[in-house]
Design a protein around this motif. Sequence first.
Motif, mmCIF file in Angstrom:
data_model
loop_
_atom_site.group_PDB
_atom_site.id
_atom_site.type_symbol
_atom_site.label_atom_id
_atom_site.label_comp_id
_atom_site.label_asym_id
_atom_site.label_seq_id
_atom_site.Cartn_x
_atom_site.Cartn_y
_atom_site.Cartn_z
ATOM 1 N N MET A 1 0.850 -1.187 0.000
ATOM 2 C CA MET A 1 0.000 0.000 0.000
ATOM 3 C C MET A 1 0.883 1.234 0.000
ATOM 4 S SD MET A 1 -3.080 -0.907 2.668
ATOM 5 C CE MET A 1 -4.262 0.278 2.089
ATOM 6 N N ASP A 2 0.480 2.220 -0.770
ATOM 7 C CA ASP A 2 1.214 3.485 -0.773
ATOM 8 C C ASP A 2 0.483 4.503 0.111
ATOM 9 O OD1 ASP A 2 -0.935 4.465 -2.255
ATOM 10 O OD2 ASP A 2 0.142 4.453 -4.148
ATOM 11 N N ALA A 3 1.022 5.703 0.181
ATOM 12 C CA ALA A 3 0.462 6.738 1.055
ATOM 13 C C ALA A 3 -0.991 7.060 0.688
ATOM 14 C CB ALA A 3 1.322 7.995 1.003
ATOM 15 N N HIS A 4 -1.308 7.067 -0.592
ATOM 16 C CA HIS A 4 -2.681 7.366 -1.025
ATOM 17 C C HIS A 4 -3.635 6.267 -0.559
ATOM 18 C CE1 HIS A 4 -6.092 8.087 -3.772
ATOM 19 N NE2 HIS A 4 -5.768 9.338 -3.562
ATOM 20 N N ASP A 5 -3.216 5.011 -0.680
ATOM 21 C CA ASP A 5 -4.054 3.903 -0.215
ATOM 22 C C ASP A 5 -4.318 4.001 1.286
ATOM 23 O OD1 ASP A 5 -4.139 2.852 -2.781
ATOM 24 O OD2 ASP A 5 -2.620 1.322 -2.391
ATOM 25 N N ILE A 6 -3.324 4.412 2.030
ATOM 26 C CA ILE A 6 -3.492 4.557 3.482
ATOM 27 C C ILE A 6 -4.487 5.668 3.797
ATOM 28 C CG2 ILE A 6 -2.293 5.204 5.619
ATOM 29 C CD1 ILE A 6 0.154 3.663 4.428
ATOM 30 N N LYS A 7 -4.438 6.772 3.043
ATOM 31 C CA LYS A 7 -5.426 7.847 3.228
ATOM 32 C C LYS A 7 -6.829 7.351 2.906
ATOM 33 C CE LYS A 7 -2.450 11.819 2.297
ATOM 34 N NZ LYS A 7 -2.193 12.931 1.379
ATOM 35 N N LEU A 8 -6.941 6.571 1.835
ATOM 36 C CA LEU A 8 -8.244 6.014 1.475
ATOM 37 C C LEU A 8 -8.752 5.074 2.563
ATOM 38 C CD1 LEU A 8 -7.791 5.314 -2.334
ATOM 39 C CD2 LEU A 8 -9.418 6.898 -1.297
ATOM 40 N N MET A 9 -7.866 4.247 3.100
ATOM 41 C CA MET A 9 -8.252 3.333 4.176
ATOM 42 C C MET A 9 -8.729 4.117 5.398
ATOM 43 S SD MET A 9 -8.688 0.298 5.330
ATOM 44 C CE MET A 9 -7.706 -0.936 4.525
ATOM 45 N N ASP A 10 -8.006 5.172 5.752
ATOM 46 C CA ASP A 10 -8.424 6.016 6.880
ATOM 47 C C ASP A 10 -9.804 6.612 6.627
ATOM 48 O OD1 ASP A 10 -6.097 5.511 8.289
ATOM 49 O OD2 ASP A 10 -5.121 7.381 7.681
ATOM 50 N N ARG A 11 -10.033 7.086 5.421
ATOM 51 C CA ARG A 11 -11.335 7.671 5.063
ATOM 52 C C ARG A 11 -12.438 6.624 5.173
ATOM 53 N NH1 ARG A 11 -15.683 10.114 4.733
ATOM 54 N NH2 ARG A 11 -16.392 11.095 2.829
ATOM 55 N N LEU A 63 -16.542 5.357 -2.225
ATOM 56 C CA LEU A 63 -16.663 6.710 -1.666
ATOM 57 C C LEU A 63 -17.462 7.624 -2.591
ATOM 58 C CD1 LEU A 63 -13.091 7.098 -0.171
ATOM 59 C CD2 LEU A 63 -15.237 6.843 1.096
ATOM 60 N N ASN A 64 -17.320 7.464 -3.882
ATOM 61 C CA ASN A 64 -18.117 8.259 -4.826
ATOM 62 C C ASN A 64 -19.590 7.882 -4.752
ATOM 63 O OD1 ASN A 64 -16.090 9.941 -5.822
ATOM 64 N ND2 ASN A 64 -15.435 8.395 -7.296
ATOM 65 N N ARG A 65 -19.893 6.613 -4.568
ATOM 66 C CA ARG A 65 -21.292 6.185 -4.390
ATOM 67 C C ARG A 65 -21.903 6.867 -3.175
ATOM 68 N NH1 ARG A 65 -21.415 -0.400 -4.799
ATOM 69 N NH2 ARG A 65 -20.797 -0.583 -6.985
ATOM 70 N N ILE A 66 -21.155 6.904 -2.088
ATOM 71 C CA ILE A 66 -21.646 7.534 -0.863
ATOM 72 C C ILE A 66 -21.858 9.023 -1.087
ATOM 73 C CG2 ILE A 66 -21.049 8.124 1.519
ATOM 74 C CD1 ILE A 66 -19.457 5.454 1.516
ATOM 75 N N GLN A 67 -20.910 9.653 -1.754
ATOM 76 C CA GLN A 67 -21.007 11.087 -2.008
ATOM 77 C C GLN A 67 -22.229 11.393 -2.867
ATOM 78 O OE1 GLN A 67 -17.489 12.793 -3.713
ATOM 79 N NE2 GLN A 67 -18.128 14.856 -3.250
ATOM 80 N N LEU A 68 -22.501 10.561 -3.858
ATOM 81 C CA LEU A 68 -23.672 10.770 -4.709
ATOM 82 C C LEU A 68 -24.967 10.519 -3.945
ATOM 83 C CD1 LEU A 68 -22.421 9.148 -8.027
ATOM 84 C CD2 LEU A 68 -22.760 11.583 -7.568
ATOM 85 N N ALA A 69 -24.930 9.589 -2.994
ATOM 86 C CA ALA A 69 -26.130 9.270 -2.221
ATOM 87 C C ALA A 69 -26.452 10.335 -1.180
ATOM 88 C CB ALA A 69 -25.964 7.911 -1.534
ATOM 89 N N ASP A 70 -25.421 10.991 -0.643
ATOM 90 C CA ASP A 70 -25.617 11.988 0.407
ATOM 91 C C ASP A 70 -24.575 13.094 0.256
ATOM 92 O OD1 ASP A 70 -26.367 13.402 2.630
ATOM 93 O OD2 ASP A 70 -25.864 11.844 4.064
ATOM 94 N N PRO A 71 -24.716 13.939 -0.778
ATOM 95 C CA PRO A 71 -23.674 14.927 -1.074
ATOM 96 C C PRO A 71 -23.460 15.970 0.018
ATOM 97 C CG PRO A 71 -25.605 15.296 -2.441
ATOM 98 C CD PRO A 71 -25.825 14.012 -1.696
ATOM 99 N N ILE A 72 -24.458 16.275 0.810
ATOM 100 C CA ILE A 72 -24.303 17.302 1.839
ATOM 101 C C ILE A 72 -23.381 16.806 2.944
ATOM 102 C CG2 ILE A 72 -25.501 18.602 3.638
ATOM 103 C CD1 ILE A 72 -27.901 18.682 1.673
ATOM 104 N N HIS A 73 -23.657 15.626 3.507
ATOM 105 C CA HIS A 73 -22.857 15.110 4.611
ATOM 106 C C HIS A 73 -21.494 14.602 4.161
ATOM 107 C CE1 HIS A 73 -26.908 15.044 6.415
ATOM 108 N NE2 HIS A 73 -26.225 15.533 7.419
ATOM 109 N N SER A 74 -21.382 14.120 2.931
ATOM 110 C CA SER A 74 -20.110 13.575 2.481
ATOM 111 C C SER A 74 -19.063 14.666 2.282
ATOM 112 C CB SER A 74 -20.287 12.789 1.185
ATOM 113 O OG SER A 74 -20.714 13.645 0.141
ATOM 114 N N LYS A 75 -19.469 15.921 2.153
ATOM 115 C CA LYS A 75 -18.509 17.014 1.980
ATOM 116 C C LYS A 75 -17.823 17.382 3.288
ATOM 117 C CE LYS A 75 -20.535 18.826 -2.162
ATOM 118 N NZ LYS A 75 -21.259 19.844 -2.839
ATOM 119 N N GLU A 76 -18.346 16.894 4.414
ATOM 120 C CA GLU A 76 -17.730 17.181 5.704
ATOM 121 C C GLU A 76 -16.330 16.572 5.793
ATOM 122 O OE1 GLU A 76 -20.482 15.779 8.589
ATOM 123 O OE2 GLU A 76 -22.011 17.215 8.005
#
Length: 81
Positions: A1-11, A63-76
């Motif tokens: 895993m690279d640094a980007h993958d670790i950020k994605l995992m944290d998210r 994560l994009n599916r979640i953002q599309l399903a709830d764009p207001i809360h996913s921007k937090e």
Amino acid sequence: MDAHDIKLMDRLLKVAEGAFDGHLSILKFTTNWRVSLETPSNRDDIDAMAVGSTFKEAALTLLNRIQLADPIHSKETPIPD
């Protein structure tokens, strides 16, 4: 895993812990990765998971599916670059 993958995992962990009772499933197959915020119990559940040829691709798809399903809360907590 690279640094980007670790950020994605944290998210993914933050989203799972905050809105999905901590559930996070990551599956690695011969030809693809699958990611879900549910616990798969059968083949249909696995087929419904976000899929990608890499962990990054599958995670971003979810994560994009979640953002599309709830764009207001996913921007937090934005999706990492």
